[in-house]
Write a protein that holds these residues in place. Structure first.
Motif, PDB file in Angstrom:
ATOM      1  N   ARG A  14       0.902  -1.227   0.184  1.00  0.00           N
ATOM      2  CA  ARG A  14      -0.029   0.044  -0.009  1.00  0.00           C
ATOM      3  C   ARG A  14       0.959   1.384   0.055  1.00  0.00           C
ATOM      4  N   GLU A  67      -2.660   7.999  -1.299  1.00  0.00           N
ATOM      5  CA  GLU A  67      -3.950   7.685  -0.933  1.00  0.00           C
ATOM      6  C   GLU A  67      -4.651   8.273  -1.989  1.00  0.00           C
ATOM      7  N   GLY A  68      -4.180   9.285  -2.669  1.00  0.00           N
ATOM      8  CA  GLY A  68      -4.925   9.968  -3.862  1.00  0.00           C
ATOM      9  C   GLY A  68      -4.774   8.945  -4.994  1.00  0.00           C
ATOM     10  N   GLU A  69      -3.668   8.343  -5.344  1.00  0.00           N
ATOM     11  CA  GLU A  69      -3.725   7.458  -6.433  1.00  0.00           C
ATOM     12  C   GLU A  69      -4.596   6.162  -6.191  1.00  0.00           C
ATOM     13  N   ILE A  70      -4.478   5.547  -4.842  1.00  0.00           N
ATOM     14  CA  ILE A  70      -5.506   4.496  -4.711  1.00  0.00           C
ATOM     15  C   ILE A  70      -6.950   5.023  -4.915  1.00  0.00           C
ATOM     16  N   GLN A  71      -7.396   5.922  -4.615  1.00  0.00           N
ATOM     17  CA  GLN A  71      -8.664   6.375  -4.648  1.00  0.00           C
ATOM     18  C   GLN A  71      -9.016   6.556  -6.165  1.00  0.00           C
ATOM     19  N   THR A  72      -8.050   6.990  -6.940  1.00  0.00           N
ATOM     20  CA  THR A  72      -8.133   7.138  -8.361  1.00  0.00           C
ATOM     21  C   THR A  72      -8.241   5.609  -8.957  1.00  0.00           C
ATOM     22  N   MET A  92      -9.328   2.886  -7.644  1.00  0.00           N
ATOM     23  CA  MET A  92     -10.909   2.681  -7.069  1.00  0.00           C
ATOM     24  C   MET A  92     -11.927   3.126  -8.004  1.00  0.00           C
ATOM     25  N   SER A  93     -11.815   4.365  -8.234  1.00  0.00           N
ATOM     26  CA  SER A  93     -12.880   5.194  -8.908  1.00  0.00           C
ATOM     27  C   SER A  93     -12.839   4.623 -10.434  1.00  0.00           C
TER      28      SER A  93
END
Length: 87
Positions: free
Chosen positions: A10, A15-20, A22-23
């Motif tokens: 992780r 965190e922004g890349e992970i959210q992207t 997932m989106s």
């Protein structure tokens, strides 16, 4: 079932890349439904449209289909030029 990712994996992404990620995944899953229905409905729509044209103008609609098929290579080359020039 839960998706578990350890801390070492992780930490490779913010965190922004992970959210992207997932989106984007959620968006692709939503679009899968539309793409699936297009696979069966578009040939049916084209068939119905061709039948309706045939009932109205008989075999004159074949010339429109021929012109459309002949223009496909030109449209494809224009599309590739558009990608090259980044318009």
């Amino acid at each position: 079932m839960c998706l578990c990712v350890n801390l070492a994996e992780r930490s490779k992404f913010s965190e922004g890349e992970i959210q992207t990620f997932m989106s984007i995944d959620a968006d692709r899953i939503v679009n899968l439904g539309n793409s699936f229905h297009d696979m069966w409905s578009l040939p049916l729509q084209i068939g119905v449209a061709l039948y309706l044209l045939y009932t109205q103008v008989k075999f004159a609609f074949v010339s429109g289909i021929a012109i459309t098929i002949l223009l496909i290579p030109g449209i494809k080359s224009l599309g590739s030029l558009n990608l090259e020039w980044d318009l």
